[in-house]
Scaffold this active site. Sequence first.
Site, PDB file in Angstrom:
ATOM      1  N   GLN A   1     -31.507 -99.197 100.999  1.00  8.21           N
ATOM      2  CA  GLN A   1     -31.966-100.304 102.061  1.00  8.21           C
ATOM      3  C   GLN A   1     -31.329-100.281 103.405  1.00  8.21           C
ATOM      4  O   GLN A   1     -30.846-101.429 103.790  1.00  8.21           O
ATOM      5  CB  GLN A   1     -31.840-101.667 101.233  1.00  8.21           C
ATOM      6  CG  GLN A   1     -32.742-101.732  99.955  1.00  8.21           C
ATOM      7  CD  GLN A   1     -32.368-103.166  99.512  1.00  8.21           C
ATOM      8  OE1 GLN A   1     -31.397-103.405  99.152  1.00  8.21           O
ATOM      9  NE2 GLN A   1     -33.530-103.732  99.013  1.00  8.21           N
TER      10      GLN A   1
ATOM     11  N   THR B   1     -26.826-105.280 101.427  1.00  8.66           N
ATOM     12  CA  THR B   1     -27.979-104.855 100.604  1.00  8.66           C
ATOM     13  C   THR B   1     -27.506-104.420  99.198  1.00  8.66           C
ATOM     14  O   THR B   1     -26.296-103.940  99.133  1.00  8.66           O
ATOM     15  CB  THR B   1     -28.846-104.074 101.457  1.00  8.66           C
ATOM     16  OG1 THR B   1     -27.926-102.750 101.686  1.00  8.66           O
ATOM     17  CG2 THR B   1     -29.344-104.531 102.668  1.00  8.66           C
ATOM     18  N   SER B   2     -28.567-104.349  98.264  1.00  7.05           N
ATOM     19  CA  SER B   2     -28.127-104.091  96.942  1.00  7.05           C
ATOM     20  C   SER B   2     -28.068-102.501  96.700  1.00  7.05           C
ATOM     21  O   SER B   2     -27.207-102.152  95.725  1.00  7.05           O
ATOM     22  CB  SER B   2     -29.155-104.719  95.819  1.00  7.05           C
ATOM     23  OG  SER B   2     -29.333-106.208  96.184  1.00  7.05           O
ATOM     24  N   THR B   3     -28.905-101.581  97.453  1.00  4.97           N
ATOM     25  CA  THR B   3     -28.839-100.236  96.808  1.00  4.97           C
ATOM     26  C   THR B   3     -28.503 -99.530  98.560  1.00  4.97           C
ATOM     27  O   THR B   3     -29.042-100.020  99.630  1.00  4.97           O
ATOM     28  CB  THR B   3     -30.105 -99.827  96.489  1.00  4.97           C
ATOM     29  OG1 THR B   3     -31.242 -99.908  97.401  1.00  4.97           O
ATOM     30  CG2 THR B   3     -30.613-100.604  95.296  1.00  4.97           C
TER      31      THR B   3
ATOM     32  N   SER C   1     -24.524-103.877  94.759  1.00  2.00           N
ATOM     33  CA  SER C   1     -25.121-104.752  93.989  1.00  2.00           C
ATOM     34  C   SER C   1     -24.296-105.985  94.060  1.00  2.00           C
ATOM     35  O   SER C   1     -23.053-105.807  94.198  1.00  2.00           O
ATOM     36  CB  SER C   1     -25.323-104.307  92.749  1.00  2.00           C
ATOM     37  OG  SER C   1     -25.850-105.440  91.566  1.00  2.00           O
TER      38      SER C   1
END
Length: 201
Positions: free
Chosen positions: A26, A21-23, A51
């Site tokens: 999440q 996941t990007s952050t 990211s």
Amino acid sequence: MWEISLEKSKEINMLVGYSRTSTTEQVAGLEAQDRDLRATGCTKLFSEQVSSVAQRAQLSAALDFVREGDTLVVTRLDRLARSTADLLAIIDMLEQKGVALRILDFGGQAVDTKSPSGKLIVTMFGAVAQFERELLLQRQREGIAKAKADGKYRGRSPTALRQSAKVLEMKARGAKPTAIAASLNVSRASVYRILAEARTA
């Protein structure tokens, strides 16, 4: 960031899962990916919250771990590659090692690069997605250039700043900063800043 091992020994023809996941916010999304990968039969998972443009240490670890006959499994293509070039480089690396790539949700169906048609679909989809992104960025650049030439471009104003009047109105009605932030989808810090500026104005 971390590695989840469900079996101690390396097996032949393993399904190796990669989730991202990007952050770090999440967590639920990452857990959902891990759950789907386990349900598919992955016996080793590499997971990280970073990211796509940053260094993906666990992806590198997964690519290093897989051996001939294995299959690298991801839930969606965007969890794996940041661009068409990135995707092709990953596929090429996997092919050199004799490893297949499986994407669980690829337009509503699973796709596996073990088959020529699966590889073609993945490559074409990645190329089209990259082309669409580049086309959108080009249109945005052209639009901004025209607006600047016409003297109409002012840039984006901060989301919270645009809603200052609503923030003050809700506060006057007795709403708390937390409720205002949730209602207007802005941060509490932005709400406090607007209220502070209003008091000093």
